[in-house]
Write a protein that holds these residues in place. Structure first.
Motif, PDB file in Angstrom:
ATOM      1  N   ILE A 163       0.863  -1.183   0.000  1.00  0.00           N
ATOM      2  CA  ILE A 163       0.000   0.000   0.000  1.00  0.00           C
ATOM      3  C   ILE A 163       0.899   1.233   0.000  1.00  0.00           C
ATOM      4  O   ILE A 163       1.826   1.328   0.803  1.00  0.00           O
ATOM      5  N   ILE A 164       0.614   2.169  -0.901  1.00  0.00           N
ATOM      6  CA  ILE A 164       1.369   3.420  -0.945  1.00  0.00           C
ATOM      7  C   ILE A 164       0.390   4.580  -0.861  1.00  0.00           C
ATOM      8  O   ILE A 164      -0.450   4.767  -1.749  1.00  0.00           O
ATOM      9  N   ILE A 165       0.492   5.359   0.200  1.00  0.00           N
ATOM     10  CA  ILE A 165      -0.339   6.549   0.382  1.00  0.00           C
ATOM     11  C   ILE A 165       0.489   7.762  -0.007  1.00  0.00           C
ATOM     12  O   ILE A 165       1.591   7.965   0.489  1.00  0.00           O
ATOM     13  N   GLY A 166      -0.061   8.563  -0.920  1.00  0.00           N
ATOM     14  CA  GLY A 166       0.718   9.649  -1.511  1.00  0.00           C
ATOM     15  C   GLY A 166       1.491   9.130  -2.704  1.00  0.00           C
ATOM     16  O   GLY A 166       2.627   9.531  -2.954  1.00  0.00           O
ATOM     17  N   TYR A 224      -1.469  -1.189  -4.090  1.00  0.00           N
ATOM     18  CA  TYR A 224      -2.680  -0.408  -3.817  1.00  0.00           C
ATOM     19  C   TYR A 224      -2.231   1.030  -3.637  1.00  0.00           C
ATOM     20  O   TYR A 224      -1.572   1.378  -2.661  1.00  0.00           O
ATOM     21  N   LEU A 225      -2.568   1.880  -4.622  1.00  0.00           N
ATOM     22  CA  LEU A 225      -2.067   3.248  -4.664  1.00  0.00           C
ATOM     23  C   LEU A 225      -3.155   4.230  -4.246  1.00  0.00           C
ATOM     24  O   LEU A 225      -4.276   4.188  -4.761  1.00  0.00           O
ATOM     25  N   ILE A 226      -2.805   5.124  -3.336  1.00  0.00           N
ATOM     26  CA  ILE A 226      -3.751   6.099  -2.799  1.00  0.00           C
ATOM     27  C   ILE A 226      -3.155   7.493  -2.972  1.00  0.00           C
ATOM     28  O   ILE A 226      -1.998   7.732  -2.605  1.00  0.00           O
ATOM     29  N   ALA A 227      -3.922   8.402  -3.559  1.00  0.00           N
ATOM     30  CA  ALA A 227      -3.448   9.774  -3.748  1.00  0.00           C
ATOM     31  C   ALA A 227      -4.621  10.683  -4.065  1.00  0.00           C
ATOM     32  O   ALA A 227      -5.729  10.221  -4.354  1.00  0.00           O
ATOM     33  N   ARG A 228      -4.379  11.975  -4.053  1.00  0.00           N
ATOM     34  CA  ARG A 228      -5.435  12.959  -4.289  1.00  0.00           C
ATOM     35  C   ARG A 228      -5.789  13.083  -5.762  1.00  0.00           C
ATOM     36  O   ARG A 228      -6.963  13.200  -6.118  1.00  0.00           O
ATOM     37  N   ASP A 229      -4.788  13.040  -6.650  1.00  0.00           N
ATOM     38  CA  ASP A 229      -4.992  13.291  -8.080  1.00  0.00           C
ATOM     39  C   ASP A 229      -5.296  11.985  -8.811  1.00  0.00           C
ATOM     40  O   ASP A 229      -4.400  11.182  -9.085  1.00  0.00           O
ATOM     41  N   THR A 230      -6.559  11.764  -9.149  1.00  0.00           N
ATOM     42  CA  THR A 230      -6.957  10.498  -9.776  1.00  0.00           C
ATOM     43  C   THR A 230      -6.420  10.344 -11.195  1.00  0.00           C
ATOM     44  O   THR A 230      -6.146   9.226 -11.629  1.00  0.00           O
ATOM     45  N   SER A 231      -6.268  11.445 -11.912  1.00  0.00           N
ATOM     46  CA  SER A 231      -5.743  11.337 -13.283  1.00  0.00           C
ATOM     47  C   SER A 231      -4.283  10.887 -13.257  1.00  0.00           C
ATOM     48  O   SER A 231      -3.867  10.057 -14.078  1.00  0.00           O
ATOM     49  N   LYS A 232      -3.508  11.406 -12.317  1.00  0.00           N
ATOM     50  CA  LYS A 232      -2.117  10.963 -12.177  1.00  0.00           C
ATOM     51  C   LYS A 232      -2.066   9.507 -11.736  1.00  0.00           C
ATOM     52  O   LYS A 232      -1.209   8.738 -12.184  1.00  0.00           O
ATOM     53  N   LEU A 233      -2.988   9.121 -10.853  1.00  0.00           N
ATOM     54  CA  LEU A 233      -3.039   7.723 -10.413  1.00  0.00           C
ATOM     55  C   LEU A 233      -3.274   6.783 -11.588  1.00  0.00           C
ATOM     56  O   LEU A 233      -2.659   5.720 -11.675  1.00  0.00           O
ATOM     57  N   ASP A 234      -4.168   7.156 -12.478  1.00  0.00           N
ATOM     58  CA  ASP A 234      -4.463   6.313 -13.645  1.00  0.00           C
ATOM     59  C   ASP A 234      -3.220   6.153 -14.526  1.00  0.00           C
ATOM     60  O   ASP A 234      -2.939   5.056 -15.031  1.00  0.00           O
ATOM     61  N   VAL A 248       3.835   5.525   3.643  1.00  0.00           N
ATOM     62  CA  VAL A 248       3.118   6.802   3.718  1.00  0.00           C
ATOM     63  C   VAL A 248       4.060   7.888   3.212  1.00  0.00           C
ATOM     64  O   VAL A 248       5.116   8.128   3.806  1.00  0.00           O
ATOM     65  N   ALA A 249       3.664   8.533   2.111  1.00  0.00           N
ATOM     66  CA  ALA A 249       4.591   9.454   1.447  1.00  0.00           C
ATOM     67  C   ALA A 249       3.940  10.774   1.041  1.00  0.00           C
ATOM     68  O   ALA A 249       4.519  11.537   0.284  1.00  0.00           O
ATOM     69  N   HIS A 250       2.731  11.037   1.526  1.00  0.00           N
ATOM     70  CA  HIS A 250       2.073  12.276   1.111  1.00  0.00           C
ATOM     71  C   HIS A 250       2.563  13.450   1.954  1.00  0.00           C
ATOM     72  O   HIS A 250       3.116  13.268   3.038  1.00  0.00           O
ATOM     73  N   GLY A 251       2.347  14.635   1.429  1.00  0.00           N
ATOM     74  CA  GLY A 251       2.754  15.833   2.158  1.00  0.00           C
ATOM     75  C   GLY A 251       2.804  17.040   1.243  1.00  0.00           C
ATOM     76  O   GLY A 251       2.560  16.957   0.040  1.00  0.00           O
TER      77      GLY A 251
END
Length: 245
Positions: free
Chosen positions: A5-8, A29-39, A85-88
């Motif tokens: 799991i990677i957050i950020g 399992y990738l978690i982030a704010r920007d869904t277009s970048k996630l895709d 956890v890598a968001h910020g």
């Protein structure tokens, strides 16, 4: 086959870590704010060899969404081998000096949100009695400096939290790793002048994955930052106040 799991996950260092695990055919399992970048990242990691790639959007400061977010990620993967956890964000210190609400927002993003997510994830990891929790903090958390003390305060808060979490979860076989990078050449630091002290995200990613694999407790990344920060931490305050850092 590892479950990660990677957050950020859209951050520069997180993307490089994901690439390394993709070549090992991991389930991601990738978690982030920007869904277009996630895709876009999902497509790239699939080409690189990832077994499966799940994605989920999140807002770090929507704390009430964190329990369901963690629950869904663990349910999708089953056993989780690594949680990164890598968001910020990198705050505007000048704005934070005069706007307390902005300072609180940045403390929430870089500090409180991480603690919230880890609180829920730690229960899951404790129950499975295995795995690794790695959090990217910063050398900025080692000592408050006038140039970034709001950011440093948030990162220092997380590092202290991780120390206690490590003592607690070590009894369950869960490994905690606090990664403290120095200067890293990422889009977030694009406006800064670079020197030999700056590391590339792919180099930092290799250090992170190696330390996870070895269950290392080394934090400073690259390691020479240990010596730099040791000097900075031990400068007497009356001298430190005369230095522009």
């Amino acid at each position: 086959m590892q479950n990660i799991i990677i957050i950020g996950a859209t951050s520069a260092m997180a993307k490089e870590v994901a690439k390394l695990y993709a070549t090992e055919k991991a389930n991601l399992y990738l978690i982030a704010r920007d869904t277009s970048k996630l895709d876009t990242i999902k497509q790239d990691l699939t080409v690189r060899g990832a077994n499966t790639v799940h994605t989920a959007p999140f807002d770090a400061n929507q704390f009430n969404s964190h329990p369901a977010l963690i629950e869904q990620a663990f349910n999708a993967l089953g056993r989780v081998d690594v949680l990164l956890v890598a968001h910020g964000s990198l705050p505007n210190q000048e704005l934070c000096k005069t706007d307390s609400m902005k300072a609180i927002e940045e403390l929430n993003t870089n500090g409180v949100s991480v603690i919230s997510l880890l609180t829920h994830a730690a229960i899951k990891m404790e129950q499975q009695k295995s795995g690794n929790i790695t959090v990217i903090t910063s050398v900025a958390g080692d000592r408050g400096r006038q140039s970034n003390y709001v950011y440093g305060a948030a990162k220092g808060m997380v590092s202290t939290f991780l120390q206690g979490l490590d003592q607690r979860l070590s009894k369950s076989g869960v490994h905690i790793l606090d990664i403290k990078p120095g200067f890293v050449d990422t889009p977030m630091t694009a406006e800064f002048d670079k020197s030999v002290l700056w590391a590339k995200p792919d180099k930092v990613a290799k250090i992170i994955t190696n330390r996870i694999r070895k269950r290392s407790s080394l934090s400073y990344t690259p390691f020479f930052w240990f010596f730099i920060m040791k000097i900075i931490r031990f400068i007497p305050q009356f001298i430190f106040n005369k230095i522009k850092l």
